[in-house]
Design an enzyme around this catalytic site. Structure first.
Site, short mmCIF file in Angstrom:
data_model
loop_
_atom_site.label_atom_id
_atom_site.label_comp_id
_atom_site.label_asym_id
_atom_site.label_seq_id
_atom_site.Cartn_x
_atom_site.Cartn_y
_atom_site.Cartn_z
N CYS A 171 17.82 4.65 -4.36
CA CYS A 171 17.33 5.21 -5.62
C CYS A 171 18.38 6.05 -6.35
CB CYS A 171 16.07 6.04 -5.37
SG CYS A 171 16.16 7.13 -3.93
N THR A 178 0.80 -1.22 0.00
CA THR A 178 0.00 0.00 0.00
C THR A 178 0.84 1.27 0.00
OG1 THR A 178 -0.16 -0.11 2.41
CG2 THR A 178 -1.94 -1.12 1.14
N GLY A 179 2.17 1.14 0.05
CA GLY A 179 3.04 2.31 -0.02
C GLY A 179 3.25 2.77 -1.45
N GLN A 217 16.50 15.70 -5.08
CA GLN A 217 15.70 14.51 -4.85
C GLN A 217 14.23 14.83 -4.59
OE1 GLN A 217 19.42 12.46 -2.62
NE2 GLN A 217 17.51 11.33 -2.41
N SER A 257 -3.64 -1.81 7.21
CA SER A 257 -3.94 -1.73 5.78
C SER A 257 -4.68 -2.96 5.27
CB SER A 257 -2.64 -1.56 4.97
OG SER A 257 -2.02 -0.34 5.28
N SER A 289 8.89 11.61 -3.55
CA SER A 289 8.56 10.19 -3.53
C SER A 289 9.59 9.38 -2.76
CB SER A 289 8.41 9.65 -4.95
OG SER A 289 9.59 9.85 -5.70
N HIS A 325 14.09 11.99 -9.45
CA HIS A 325 15.34 12.55 -8.95
C HIS A 325 16.18 13.08 -10.11
CE1 HIS A 325 14.40 11.02 -5.11
NE2 HIS A 325 15.31 10.08 -4.97
N ARG A 382 21.81 -4.35 1.89
CA ARG A 382 22.56 -3.83 0.74
C ARG A 382 24.07 -3.97 0.89
NH1 ARG A 382 19.07 1.71 0.29
NH2 ARG A 382 17.23 0.88 -0.79
N GLN A 428 12.18 8.15 -9.55
CA GLN A 428 12.59 7.52 -8.28
C GLN A 428 11.76 6.27 -7.99
OE1 GLN A 428 10.70 7.47 -5.14
NE2 GLN A 428 12.37 6.28 -4.21
#
Length: 356
Positions: free
Chosen positions: A149, A32-33, A176, A61, A179, A263, A120, A338
């Site tokens: 991003c 839902t994001g 940036q 949600s 979003s 961006h 990451r 982005q």
């Protein structure tokens, strides 16, 4: 969960890859994001071979519905049991959720593409932009990290240059969009702009400073030891890892600007050998996932309004850096969506290659 069980078992072509793939049971976590919604849209737009789609989010949600292929899919609350029977899970629910649930998903036997910062920089986890280091997916790792991003957008342009003339030093300044801070920040930018134009006061609630008609340093926490904020440090580390260039000298200044979803960034790149701007333009023009926008006569270069909703990274303003008499340094300007190449599109491209 949306099930396509009434469809016959068949092979689907994965867009751009060629090889056929079986139909897959797919889960989107954080559906839902802002990024989650783009993940669902990318799966549909790129005809990802979905047998069933499970949309997962927080309990508050649960029960909401999102469209997919002409039908409504109900959002379910994320639980440790959510991954039973799932082939590939696309996470975009933040690092804390990823640290808790990604290992559970992998243990359940599904492949994971994680959009958070949780894995990451883990040496055992590949950090992938398919146009740059997609070969890492050939080993079919259980967990793949989707980059920050800025890093994802930047390396699409940097990698084809680095492949032909090694990059020694990179200095970047970013512009940036909202979003990157999520759907709530996008809504705040729209509301603050409307209030400003109406002459009304608007107190920021999502971001720390007034957003309409303003720019400010990225809202990540500042490291007191270096003076760099968390976003800048992420980009520095991730660019090096994706490009397999641990000795590259990198510095970024990350700034939030009042743009909804694309961006932009100004890059100054020092190479090992002298480089001609026209030569670099030719390399960029042939690079996958990139479109050269470099019309000097019309003063038309990459802009966030033209990058919004577009899969490719836009690159232009390629010119020699006049401060370097050696001829080894170029400056250029990029713009990229982005939510797409900076997040959802890259994640789906990873899944396409990982599961083909």
């Amino acid at each position: 969960m949306l099930s396509l069980q009434d469809a016959p078992e068949m092979l689907h072509e994965t867009p751009g890859d060629g090889p056929a793939a079986r139909l897959l049971n797919v889960a989107v976590i954080g559906a839902t994001g802002a990024v989650g919604a783009e993940l669902v849209a990318c799966l549909e737009r790129r005809n990802f071979p979905v047998r069933s789609l499970k949309l997962l989010a927080s309990p508050r949600s649960a029960g909401r519905a999102l469209p997919f292929r002409g039908r409504e899919v109900r959002v379910e609350a994320l639980t440790p049991e959510s991954f039973e029977g799932v082939d590939v899970a696309l996470f975009s629910a933040g690092a804390s959720i990823s640290r808790q649930y990604v290992p559970l998903a992998a243990a359940a036997g599904c492949r994971v593409v994680d959009n958070s910062s949780a894995f990451r920089m883990d040496p055992a986890t590949p950090l992938v932009v398919p146009e740059v280091n997609g070969r890492l997916l050939d080993e079919r790792p259980a967990i793949v990290a989707n980059p920050n991003c800025v890093a994802a957008i930047a390396v699409v342009a940097l990698a084809p240059l680095h492949a032909r003339n090694r990059i020694l030093r990179l200095i970047g300044a970013t512009y940036q969009s909202a979003s990157g801070a999520g759907a709530a920040a996008m809504a705040e930018l729209e509301a603050a702009t409307a209030a400003h134009l109406a002459g009304e006061a608007y107190a920021p609630q999502v971001l720390p400073h007034p957003y309409a008609f303003n720019v400010f340093s990225h809202n990540a926490a500042v490291d007191p030891a270096t003076g760099y904020n968390g976003e800048e440090l992420k980009v520095i580390e991730e660019v090096r890892k994706i490009m397999d260039a641990p000795d590259m000298r990198v510095s970024f200044t990350c700034i939030r600007v009042p743009v909804l979803r694309a961006h932009s960034m100004a890059l100054t790149v020092e190479f090992a050998h002298p480089v001609d701007p026209a030569e670099a333009e030719a390399w960029l023009a042939r690079a996958p996932g990139l479109r050269l926008v470099n019309d000097h006569a019309a003063n038309h270069y990459p802009m966030p309004n033209e990058a919004s909703g577009v899969d490719e990274v836009l690159a232009g303003r390629v010119r020699r850096d006049l401060s370097d008499p050696s001829g080894r340094t170029l400056s250029l300007f990029l713009a990229g969506d982005q939510l797409l190449k900076g997040a959802a599109l890259n994640a789906v491209q990873i899944a396409e290659r990982l599961m083909s």
